[in-house]
Design an enzyme around this catalytic site. Sequence first.
Site, short mmCIF file in Angstrom:
data_model
loop_
_atom_site.label_atom_id
_atom_site.label_comp_id
_atom_site.label_asym_id
_atom_site.label_seq_id
_atom_site.Cartn_x
_atom_site.Cartn_y
_atom_site.Cartn_z
N ASP A 234 0.83 -1.20 0.00
CA ASP A 234 0.00 0.00 0.00
C ASP A 234 0.88 1.26 0.00
O ASP A 234 1.87 1.34 0.73
CB ASP A 234 -0.86 -0.03 1.27
CG ASP A 234 -1.92 1.05 1.30
OD1 ASP A 234 -2.81 1.03 0.44
OD2 ASP A 234 -1.86 1.92 2.21
N GLU A 283 14.67 -15.44 -0.27
CA GLU A 283 15.17 -16.50 0.62
C GLU A 283 14.15 -17.62 0.76
O GLU A 283 14.47 -18.71 1.21
CB GLU A 283 15.39 -15.95 2.04
CG GLU A 283 16.60 -15.08 2.20
CD GLU A 283 16.57 -14.45 3.59
OE1 GLU A 283 15.92 -14.99 4.52
OE2 GLU A 283 17.20 -13.39 3.73
C1 NOJ Z 1 -4.52 2.94 -0.81
C2 NOJ Z 1 -5.66 2.04 -0.47
O1 NOJ Z 1 -6.01 1.30 -1.61
C3 NOJ Z 1 -6.77 2.92 0.05
O2 NOJ Z 1 -7.95 2.20 0.21
C4 NOJ Z 1 -6.32 3.56 1.33
O3 NOJ Z 1 -7.31 4.47 1.76
C5 NOJ Z 1 -5.01 4.30 1.14
N1 NOJ Z 1 -4.05 3.57 0.40
C6 NOJ Z 1 -4.38 4.61 2.48
O4 NOJ Z 1 -3.90 3.43 3.07
#
Ligand code: NOJ
Length: 566
Positions: A234, A283
């Site tokens: 993310d 790994e």
């Molecule tokens: C991207 C995620 O897909 C989204 O749903 C989220 O609100 C933001 N990152 C923050 O983590």
Amino acid sequence: MTQASTTRSAADTSRPVLATAGTPAAGEPRGWWRDAVIYQVYPRSFADANGDGMGDLPGIRSRLPHLRDLGVDAVWLSPFYASPQADAGYDVADYRAVDPMFGTLLDADALIRDAHALGLRIIVDLVPNHSSDQHEWFQRALREGPGSPLRDRYHFRPGRGTDGELPPNDWESIFGGPAWTRTENPDGTPGEWYLHLFAPEQPDFNWDSPAVADEFRSILRFWLDMGVDGFRVDVAHGLVKAPGLPDLGTHDQLKLLGNDVMPFFDQDGVHEIYRAWRKILDEYPGERILVAEAWTPTVERTANYVRPDEMHQAFNFQYLSTYWDAAGLREVIDASLDAMRPVGAPTTWVLSNHDVTRHATRFGNPPGGTQLRTPGDRELGLRRARAATLLMLALPGSAYLYQGEELGLPDVTDLPDEVRQDPSFFRASGQDGFRDGCRVPIPWSGDAAPYGFGPVAQGPSWLPQPAEWAALSVEAQTGDPNSTLELYRSALAIRRQRPELGAGDRVQWLDAPAGVLMFRRGDFVCTVNTTGQPVELMVPGTLLLSSVEDRQPGVLPADSTSWWAV
Ligand code: NOJ
């Protein structure tokens, strides 16, 4: 009839059972991820086993056969970790625990094992840019006050102005408002500020802190030891901030995202982190993968994330943001393939996910971005969405599907404000905050809500499902050759039978009239008519699959895609 000569389903095609550690079965080719079709499960909204109105891991486990029959290769699960759910789980309080609303670690273990037994790989979400404000580190940092070594793991700063009453810089949150929130000192006086690029409940980690880097390497190992096959990372572009956290000097910063290099996004320092992670993944036995959620100004900068010693894949948001238009599509397809070729990474393709209006709704509206609140022309949207999916699945590389798109689900654009939960909806001036519309629990069976999402009579699902979804359920569409579900099943079965669809890094464009795309891949040809009119075009070959029923020889129907064996 939508399907032509295809014999479905993918379940018919033998699929190797995976060892619990994700190791490929003997004889399975390496590089499974290069052309994999990866299905995103949004745990809150996939299947609810305990009837509390919220999806959960046992629910997902019970529905894995649907994904096997659909014919996907892997499942990406959005976060199910312990979280106060300020941003639907993207605010993690404990990276090694399952939130009780979703189940337990034992449920996660059983889900991974069951998936592997069905030949499905599991990719989990990793959220390294920020934690929850309820994370133990952040809570201790607050309690211990300025000077606490725990504060070094986040970005705490004194404010500007005579009494520190102004934020330390001018950065704005993606969800709206300033990217800083002021704390209160342990004695009750106003204190330092902390940085949060998203909601205030999501403080950003300071990746210059060795403790943060160590912790995430340990978290990676924890889930790799559990047997997961990879991580979707993310905000992969956000971990490193420009030294000194310089002002941007401008407002409406959200509008700059994806166009300009920002001091908080896509800084070159992030790549060191992913090189270290790649070594850890390598790994482990099997081919475990890293997938970047990286919003960058260009596909060329996205390619930096998938150099040979970094991640394996990166989402192609430029493709997702392209409207239903032949010229624009061809341009982004070429640019994407050209950008990835030098680094040897597969291109990825995606049309929908949990952050954008579903493509069945986007394409029924005029061009207007990825956050819409109007239903548009439903019939047209679905027709184009089916065509867009067949185009995507004929392109070389890996494709991502978002749960429910195989049912042709539209966005729910008329959710009442009182049921909305997207944090950006409640913060003026940030993202528009209509992400709940694509997060409504999916319909499995039956005539009334919750349509098999969970046990009946235990209360409503966390977001209400529309009345007309009975006709869109898995049960209602199964066996109907014209249904969107059967179209997806057929397409994925053909993709399995014809590996040339996902292989390689080029398409051979063939001459086609304006508004039409035609390309060849081995003895396979894909034709795409993005215009609203039938186009005369004789394709020398046998029709394998078409996105529409209304066909006649020598004509490509309006807004349709066809697959041909030549
Ligand atoms: C991207 C995620 O897909 C989204 O749903 C989220 O609100 C933001 N990152 C923050 O983590």
